[in-house]
Design an enzyme around this catalytic site. Structure first.
Site, PDB file in Angstrom:
ATOM      1  N   ASP A 186       0.863  -1.177   0.000  1.00 35.47           N
ATOM      2  CA  ASP A 186       0.000   0.000   0.000  1.00 35.47           C
ATOM      3  C   ASP A 186       0.897   1.224   0.000  1.00 35.47           C
ATOM      4  O   ASP A 186       1.794   1.338   0.835  1.00 35.47           O
ATOM      5  CB  ASP A 186      -0.898  -0.006   1.246  1.00 35.47           C
ATOM      6  CG  ASP A 186      -1.852   1.186   1.236  1.00 35.47           C
ATOM      7  OD1 ASP A 186      -2.423   1.465   0.176  1.00 35.47           O
ATOM      8  OD2 ASP A 186      -1.996   1.828   2.290  1.00 35.47           O
ATOM      9  N   GLU A 270      -1.166  -0.922  -6.222  1.00 33.84           N
ATOM     10  CA  GLU A 270      -2.268  -0.184  -6.826  1.00 33.84           C
ATOM     11  C   GLU A 270      -1.702   0.689  -7.930  1.00 33.84           C
ATOM     12  O   GLU A 270      -0.620   1.249  -7.797  1.00 33.84           O
ATOM     13  CB  GLU A 270      -2.937   0.705  -5.778  1.00 33.84           C
ATOM     14  CG  GLU A 270      -3.997  -0.019  -4.992  1.00 33.84           C
ATOM     15  CD  GLU A 270      -4.660   0.909  -3.980  1.00 33.84           C
ATOM     16  OE1 GLU A 270      -5.881   1.045  -4.028  1.00 33.84           O
ATOM     17  OE2 GLU A 270      -3.934   1.475  -3.146  1.00 33.84           O
ATOM     18  N   ASP A 351      -3.216   0.961   7.022  1.00 34.08           N
ATOM     19  CA  ASP A 351      -2.405   0.703   5.838  1.00 34.08           C
ATOM     20  C   ASP A 351      -2.146  -0.791   5.630  1.00 34.08           C
ATOM     21  O   ASP A 351      -2.094  -1.275   4.502  1.00 34.08           O
ATOM     22  CB  ASP A 351      -1.062   1.445   5.943  1.00 34.08           C
ATOM     23  CG  ASP A 351      -1.261   2.953   6.025  1.00 34.08           C
ATOM     24  OD1 ASP A 351      -2.266   3.439   5.471  1.00 34.08           O
ATOM     25  OD2 ASP A 351      -0.417   3.626   6.646  1.00 34.08           O
TER      26      ASP A 351
END
Ligand SMILES: [Zn+2]
Length: 369
Positions: A186, A270, A351
């Site tokens: 993340d 991501e 997170d």
């Protein structure tokens, strides 16, 4: 693309030996000549950095008029002498090396030439080089057909032997590795990333320290009168700090990506649009400086090199709002909530929860759940 060099012993004829000696000499001559000219330039503009920057580097072509015998040797060898000197200056300015030195007769006898329009060929124990024509060489191993020759470096040893190092480039396709270990990352503003095992990549202390110093020096710069002597001096100081910080960050990103690419078969991240994100969240410069983009580029090639994978999942995937334990999706989650709490009783660092979700999403893509 990957590179590989092949080294072979060369057996020039007497005539070729003479031309080689001449080439080594000309390369050294041109290098020293250009260096001399650079030094004069430095002295002339030593109090005027701006004008110095605008001076162009001398080229070997201009010496050919004055010294016509330079035309007798491979012009690519002379062009490489120029490149080598430029590199020597870059290393000097970045602090990696001392000021370039003149090459004397005892310096290494060597020059490099490049493959241009098929000027270098191999055939039956002979290699064709610019100006030298076919030279006998001992090819004790084949260069695979899919390797493309980029350049050749010819060297004469102290004992009078000749060698050629042939640099090739080839498409590197490693066998795909079966995915057994997966990690999710993340993105984190302050520490670069938090992974699905709960680990944080942390920028080293000296890097943070350097950032603080940079901010201080930048404030000083903004207070100086633009264009003044003090302003120029301060600007140079800031530029040097910028360069230092960029190098420290790059080192750190290489180390972090190397560690992950070694430990895991697949890394899931991501697909963030950093520019949009920094604007939307008013993070300002921090997001760019964090180096995420560079980090993912390093990560990608380090993984691919080993037949491993980097998976980028959709940026709209609700990684933060989803419970990594039961899959419930929260309607809202404010940025200030650092702990993720779900109705199912699951509780985790915000997170880390997101990183686990990212990992799961990647595994779904791999269809290994
Ligand atoms: Zn839950």
């Amino acid at each position: 693309m990957a590179n590989k060099a092949y080294q072979f012993r060369l057996y020039p004829t007497k005539e070729q030996e003479e031309l080689l000696a001449k080439t080594f000499g000309c390369v050294r001559f041109v290098y020293n000549k250009m260096l001399e000219e650079r030094i004069q330039m430095f002295e002339k503009f030593k109090d005027d950095q701006e004008s110095l920057k605008q001076q162009t580097f001398p080229t070997p072509a201009k010496y050919k008029k004055e010294f016509p015998w330079l035309k007798e040797v491979d012009s690519l060898a002379l062009a490489n002498a120029q490149l080598n000197l430029q590199k020597a200056f870059q290393h000097f300015f970045s602090g990696r090396a001392g000021f370039p030195k003149f090459k004397n007769r005892k310096a290494k006898q060597s020059y490099t030439t490049n493959m241009v329009n098929g000027n270098i060929k191999l055939s039956d124990g002979y290699i064709k080089l610019p100006k030298l024509k076919w030279i006998k060489f001992k090819q004790h191993r084949e260069i695979p057909a899919h390797h493309i020759i980029k350049s050749c470096t010819i060297t004469k040893t102290k004992t009078g032997k000749y060698y050629i190092s042939i640099l090739t480039e080839y498409e590197h396709q490693p066998a795909l590795k079966e995915v057994q270990t997966v990690v999710g990352l993340d993105f984190s503003m302050s520490t670069l990333y938090v992974d699905s095992e709960g680990k944080r990549a942390n920028y080293p202390r000296f890097y943070r320290k350097a950032l603080e110093t940079l901010a201080k020096e930048q404030r000083k710069l903004s207070r100086k009168k633009k264009g003044s002597n003090r302003w120029h001096k301060q600007r140079l100081k800031v530029a040097k700090l910028h360069e230092k910080i960029a190098n420290q960050r790059k080192d750190f990103l290489h180390k972090e990506s190397h560690k992950l690419a070694k430990r895991y078969d697949c890394v899931v991240i991501e697909d963030l649009n950093m520019k949009g994100m920094s604007q939307a969240l008013h993070f300002g410069q921090g997001v760019h400086d964090n180096g995420w983009g560079m980090f993912t580029t390093f990560l990608q090639y380090k993984l691919v090199e080993q037949g491993k994978k980097l998976i980028k999942i959709d940026k709209w995937f609700p990684s933060s709002k989803t419970c990594s334990c039961c899959g419930r999706v929260k309607e809202s989650l404010s940025l200030s909530e650092r702990t993720f709490r779900c109705e199912c009783g699951f509780e985790s660092d915000r997170d880390v929860n997101a990183a686990i979700n990212i990992k799961h999403e990647g595994m779904k893509r791999l269809a290994i759940v």
